[in-house]
Design a protein around this motif. Sequence first.
Motif, mmCIF file in Angstrom:
data_model
loop_
_atom_site.group_PDB
_atom_site.id
_atom_site.type_symbol
_atom_site.label_atom_id
_atom_site.label_comp_id
_atom_site.label_asym_id
_atom_site.label_seq_id
_atom_site.Cartn_x
_atom_site.Cartn_y
_atom_site.Cartn_z
ATOM 1 N N LYS A 144 63.109 5.729 12.611
ATOM 2 C CA LYS A 144 63.513 6.954 13.309
ATOM 3 C C LYS A 144 63.428 8.163 12.374
ATOM 4 C CE LYS A 144 67.705 9.020 15.172
ATOM 5 N NZ LYS A 144 69.135 8.768 15.383
ATOM 6 N N ALA A 145 63.984 8.035 11.171
ATOM 7 C CA ALA A 145 63.966 9.145 10.217
ATOM 8 C C ALA A 145 62.539 9.501 9.810
ATOM 9 C CB ALA A 145 64.804 8.802 8.978
ATOM 10 N N VAL A 146 61.711 8.483 9.585
ATOM 11 C CA VAL A 146 60.316 8.730 9.192
ATOM 12 C C VAL A 146 59.558 9.456 10.296
ATOM 13 C CG1 VAL A 146 58.106 7.575 8.754
ATOM 14 C CG2 VAL A 146 60.142 6.891 7.490
ATOM 15 N N LYS A 147 59.761 9.047 11.545
ATOM 16 C CA LYS A 147 59.096 9.718 12.673
ATOM 17 C C LYS A 147 59.478 11.190 12.728
ATOM 18 C CE LYS A 147 59.346 6.054 15.848
ATOM 19 N NZ LYS A 147 59.761 5.577 17.140
ATOM 20 N N ILE A 148 60.764 11.456 12.622
ATOM 21 C CA ILE A 148 61.240 12.839 12.670
ATOM 22 C C ILE A 148 60.695 13.631 11.488
ATOM 23 C CG2 ILE A 148 63.316 14.285 12.508
ATOM 24 C CD1 ILE A 148 64.735 12.042 14.166
ATOM 25 N N ALA A 149 60.510 12.966 10.348
ATOM 26 C CA ALA A 149 59.983 13.620 9.146
ATOM 27 C C ALA A 149 58.473 13.833 9.201
ATOM 28 C CB ALA A 149 60.341 12.797 7.912
ATOM 29 N N GLY A 150 57.821 13.333 10.242
ATOM 30 C CA GLY A 150 56.388 13.587 10.408
ATOM 31 C C GLY A 150 55.478 12.420 10.082
ATOM 32 N N GLY A 151 56.051 11.290 9.672
ATOM 33 C CA GLY A 151 55.226 10.119 9.395
ATOM 34 C C GLY A 151 54.783 9.452 10.693
ATOM 35 N N VAL A 152 53.730 8.665 10.594
ATOM 36 C CA VAL A 152 53.225 7.922 11.742
ATOM 37 C C VAL A 152 53.669 6.470 11.560
ATOM 38 C CG1 VAL A 152 51.171 7.229 13.033
ATOM 39 C CG2 VAL A 152 51.243 9.473 11.918
ATOM 40 N N VAL A 153 54.719 6.100 12.255
ATOM 41 C CA VAL A 153 55.309 4.779 12.087
ATOM 42 C C VAL A 153 54.453 3.722 12.776
ATOM 43 C CG1 VAL A 153 57.323 3.333 12.563
ATOM 44 C CG2 VAL A 153 57.627 5.720 11.863
ATOM 45 N N ALA A 154 54.133 2.687 12.027
ATOM 46 C CA ALA A 154 53.404 1.540 12.565
ATOM 47 C C ALA A 154 54.442 0.610 13.194
ATOM 48 C CB ALA A 154 52.623 0.857 11.458
ATOM 49 N N GLU A 155 54.762 0.866 14.440
ATOM 50 C CA GLU A 155 55.841 0.150 15.131
ATOM 51 C C GLU A 155 55.599 -1.352 15.220
ATOM 52 O OE1 GLU A 155 58.665 1.424 16.207
ATOM 53 O OE2 GLU A 155 58.278 3.574 16.261
ATOM 54 N N ASP A 156 54.337 -1.755 15.251
ATOM 55 C CA ASP A 156 54.016 -3.173 15.406
ATOM 56 C C ASP A 156 53.941 -3.918 14.079
ATOM 57 O OD1 ASP A 156 51.734 -1.585 14.853
ATOM 58 O OD2 ASP A 156 50.415 -3.198 15.508
ATOM 59 N N LEU A 157 54.035 -3.221 12.978
ATOM 60 C CA LEU A 157 53.985 -3.856 11.661
ATOM 61 C C LEU A 157 55.403 -3.966 11.121
ATOM 62 C CD1 LEU A 157 50.912 -1.972 10.140
ATOM 63 C CD2 LEU A 157 50.954 -4.207 11.300
ATOM 64 N N THR A 158 56.063 -5.060 11.451
ATOM 65 C CA THR A 158 57.460 -5.245 11.081
ATOM 66 C C THR A 158 57.674 -6.608 10.429
ATOM 67 O OG1 THR A 158 58.057 -6.220 13.214
ATOM 68 C CG2 THR A 158 58.211 -3.820 13.027
ATOM 69 N N LEU A 159 58.728 -6.690 9.669
ATOM 70 C CA LEU A 159 59.141 -7.955 9.075
ATOM 71 C C LEU A 159 60.621 -7.832 8.724
ATOM 72 C CD1 LEU A 159 58.617 -10.776 7.912
ATOM 73 C CD2 LEU A 159 57.846 -9.674 5.801
ATOM 74 N N SER A 160 61.439 -8.610 9.407
ATOM 75 C CA SER A 160 62.884 -8.647 9.160
ATOM 76 C C SER A 160 63.241 -10.082 8.810
ATOM 77 C CB SER A 160 63.655 -8.219 10.411
ATOM 78 O OG SER A 160 63.290 -6.917 10.792
ATOM 79 N N ILE A 161 63.681 -10.296 7.590
ATOM 80 C CA ILE A 161 63.969 -11.641 7.108
ATOM 81 C C ILE A 161 65.485 -11.813 7.001
ATOM 82 C CG2 ILE A 161 63.563 -13.326 5.287
ATOM 83 C CD1 ILE A 161 61.133 -11.473 4.479
ATOM 84 N N TYR A 191 58.992 21.652 5.756
ATOM 85 C CA TYR A 191 58.947 21.273 7.161
ATOM 86 C C TYR A 191 57.534 21.440 7.712
ATOM 87 C CZ TYR A 191 59.905 21.042 12.112
ATOM 88 O OH TYR A 191 59.879 20.691 13.441
ATOM 89 N N GLY A 192 57.049 20.386 8.328
ATOM 90 C CA GLY A 192 55.723 20.410 8.939
ATOM 91 C C GLY A 192 54.585 20.123 7.986
ATOM 92 N N ALA A 193 54.853 20.150 6.691
ATOM 93 C CA ALA A 193 53.788 19.922 5.706
ATOM 94 C C ALA A 193 54.257 19.017 4.573
ATOM 95 C CB ALA A 193 53.308 21.260 5.146
ATOM 96 N N GLY A 194 55.265 18.204 4.834
ATOM 97 C CA GLY A 194 55.788 17.306 3.814
ATOM 98 C C GLY A 194 54.816 16.177 3.499
ATOM 99 N N ALA A 195 55.106 15.440 2.458
ATOM 100 C CA ALA A 195 54.218 14.367 1.993
ATOM 101 C C ALA A 195 54.122 13.209 2.989
ATOM 102 C CB ALA A 195 54.693 13.857 0.637
ATOM 103 N N LEU A 196 55.055 13.103 3.932
ATOM 104 C CA LEU A 196 54.981 12.063 4.958
ATOM 105 C C LEU A 196 54.130 12.475 6.150
ATOM 106 C CD1 LEU A 196 58.646 10.715 5.280
ATOM 107 C CD2 LEU A 196 56.650 9.495 4.426
#
Length: 185
Positions: free
Chosen positions: A131-148, A100-105
């Motif tokens: 959502k899970a990545v944010k909580i895990a400490g990652g910095v989500v690139a909200e504007d970089l998306t692709l849903s096909i 927690y707080g120092a994970g690879a993400l």
Amino acid sequence: MAVRILTLVGSLRSGSHNRRLAEAAVQIAPEHVEVGLFEGLDTVPFYNEDIDAEGSVPAPAARLREAAAEADALLLVSPEYNGTIPAVLKNAIDWLSRPYGAGALSGKPVAVVGTAFGQYGGVWAQDEARKAVKIAGGVVAEDLTLSIPSSVVRFADLHPVDDPEVTEKLSGVVEGLAARAAATV
């Protein structure tokens, strides 16, 4: 030095459309970006704090953590299973969130893309992954998306790398993620 992006695919099926989308990311990456696919998510045991102890972390989980720690950014490629994120991808996020707080993400740029059979292209699963990545400490690139959407039809006879619209949009995600990673190094 090349920017390294680790790609995790939430589908274990060898011929999955999301796997092919990840392969397309590898193939279209610009020269200064190295996109690698992590192999072996199916061997990572479900996260359990009892087995996540120094010196006894299962080898597949340790390998996942090491690969993520060495990467400058992560690209998650997610199908949608019953309206949400596949268990294998959620499990990877759980392992990468520890300790927690120092994970690879922690502090790493992360983008989430994917394709699904439905008309929205898996956006619910992708939102859950972000959502899970944010909580895990990652910095989500909200504007970089692709849903096909409509993957079964769209990619029935066509690999995503051969679809000009997909490669253009996917290139934008990969290049944007690489730029975020370069800015944080």
